[in-house]
Design an enzyme around this catalytic site. Structure first.
Site, short mmCIF file in Angstrom:
data_model
loop_
_atom_site.label_atom_id
_atom_site.label_comp_id
_atom_site.label_asym_id
_atom_site.label_seq_id
_atom_site.Cartn_x
_atom_site.Cartn_y
_atom_site.Cartn_z
N LYS A 184 46.16 36.24 47.69
CA LYS A 184 45.72 34.95 47.07
C LYS A 184 47.20 33.85 47.03
O LYS A 184 47.86 34.23 47.48
CB LYS A 184 45.27 35.14 45.81
CG LYS A 184 44.04 36.18 45.82
CD LYS A 184 42.74 35.68 46.45
CE LYS A 184 41.94 36.71 46.67
NZ LYS A 184 41.13 37.50 45.63
C1 LIG Z 1 40.14 38.44 45.32
C2 LIG Z 1 38.77 38.25 44.55
C3 LIG Z 1 38.20 38.90 43.44
C4 LIG Z 1 38.89 40.15 42.97
O1 LIG Z 1 40.31 40.03 42.59
P1 LIG Z 1 41.15 41.44 42.33
O2 LIG Z 1 42.52 40.80 41.91
O3 LIG Z 1 41.16 41.80 43.95
O4 LIG Z 1 40.48 42.24 41.68
C5 LIG Z 1 37.37 38.41 42.64
N1 LIG Z 1 36.51 37.21 43.21
C6 LIG Z 1 36.87 36.75 44.50
C7 LIG Z 1 36.00 35.81 44.90
C8 LIG Z 1 37.96 37.05 45.13
O5 LIG Z 1 38.22 36.66 46.42
#
Ligand SMILES: *Cc1c(COP(=O)(O)O)cnc(C)c1O
Length: 380
Positions: A184
């Site tokens: 991210k």
């Molecule tokens: C990455 C992601 C999540 C979950 O995040 P984590 O930190 O991996 O638990 C939830 N929703 C979307 C759309 C994502 O891309």
């Protein structure tokens, strides 16, 4: 073939990040120390939210948000099928039913018309995912939420830095969740946060991440002495460590630079691939401040090769393309719950043609040119 490997996404860690983490490791607090409120305050400044609550992951953030919205067994929550499973799993965690509303085939975000059509007397909330970093049509979703008394939750895992009609991410929904997974915009290893402007939700979220336990005498039913604390509901241990918060704080100072680098990659992709009739590049438009977590291209009817052929050939060339996403309800677990193929035809059609090209702040001009040339060669 090529030794070169370009992933679809990756973190950017520098010496300042490493120093910030090392500093905390030498301090008195490894968890829930001064870095947590400092990171939360910085998240508020970056997103325009009044409150931020850090947690252990984006998934924990979604769980907390759906719980704080008061969702439980017998309730329905509307979400998109074109997302990571966590956006729907959080609804199952609290015993409610995910209802999938189809996407808009232009933006790939949840279609407000489909959302309105999916509302029933049991509907309690909407989980709107800002897919790839493009904000959903939040005015339309707000109008539906207000009409039917629903809680509007934004899954902003892709959208740190996004704006909608000039409004920052932290002001677009009743609660907005973030993820700090390494793919991210900024990372804490694992980590997440919930943004809100509602003090009541904020207090609930704060306690939810620590077993529902309060140590604040003002919040207790009684106060026999200074040893005393109270568990007021069933919460979890969703606390982020202090060294993760230090990393997040250090990363966040670079967010503008990261976003600018991502926009530069977009401009290059548009330069090199814009004329290619075999590809539909991701939509962006006025009023929608795109945060560009992903760069999903769709093969058009003009493409002479299948998505699998293009995907495999790119991987062969050392380009870590990906597909975001398999419609959530196609997964065997959801099939067992009774969801069937055909439920959201637009999402299914788009999924068959999607490919996420590499997109991260550390991509070099050279990398992008290599990806574009390779892709154009494959498409012929
Ligand atoms: C990455 C992601 C999540 C979950 O995040 P984590 O930190 O991996 O638990 C939830 N929703 C979307 C759309 C994502 O891309």
């Amino acid at each position: 073939m090529s030794k070169r490997y370009i992933p679809y996404a990756r973190q950017m860690i520098d010496d300042a990040d490493i120093a910030a983490v090392a500093e905390v490791l030498k301090s008195d607090y490894l968890t829930t120390g001064p870095q947590i409120p400092a990171f939360e305050a910085a998240l508020c400044r970056a997103t325009g939210a009044k409150y931020a609550v850090t947690v252990t992951s984006g998934t924990a953030a979604l769980h907390a948000a759906v719980w704080a919205a008061g969702i439980g067994p017998g309730d329905e929550v509307i979400t998109t099928p074109l997302t990571f499973a966590a956006s729907a799993n959080c609804i199952l965690y609290v015993g409610a039913k995910p209802v999938f509303a189809d996407i808009d085939p232009v933006t790939y975000n949840i279609d407000p018309v489909a959302v309105a059509a999916a509302v029933t007397p049991r509907t309690k909330a909407i989980v709107a995912v800002h897919y790839a970093g493009l904000p959903c049509d939040m005015d339309a979703l707000r109008a539906i939420a207000d009409r039917y008394g629903l809680v509007l939750i934004g899954d902003g895992a892709h959208a740190l830095g996004a704006t909608y009609k000039g409004r920052p991410l932290g002001r677009l929904a009743d609660m907005t969740t973030l993820s700090f997974h390494p793919v991210k915009h900024i990372t804490t290893g694992e980590g997440g946060a919930i943004l809100t402007n509602d003090e009541n939700l904020y207090q609930k979220l704060r306690l939810f991440r620590t077993h529902g336990i309060t140590r604040d005498a003002g919040e207790m039913n009684e106060y026999p002495g200074d040893w005393y604390y109270e568990q007021q509901f069933l919460g979890y241990n969703y606390r982020m460590t202090d060294f993760q918060a230090a990393l997040g704080l250090s990363q966040l100072t670079k967010l503008d630079k990261f976003l600018a680098a991502r926009r530069r990659v977009v401009a290059q992709y548009e330069d090199h691939l814009g004329g290619c009739s075999a590809l539909k590049l991701p939509w962006h438009g006025k009023g929608y401040g795109h945060a560009w977590h992903l760069y999903p291209v769709a093969l058009t009817a003009q493409a002479g090769r299948s998505r699998k052929e293009v995907f495999d050939a790119l991987r062969q060339a050392g380009i870590g393309v990906n597909v975001h996403y398999i419609p959530v309800y196609w997964h065997p677990y959801y099939q067992k719950l009774g969801y069937r193929h055909g439920l959201c035809p637009q999402a299914e059609k788009v999924y068959e043609r999607l490919l996420s090209l590499p997109m991260y702040a550390g991509l070099t001009d050279d990398d992008v040119v290599y990806v574009c040339n390779t892709l154009r060669n494959i498409l012929g």
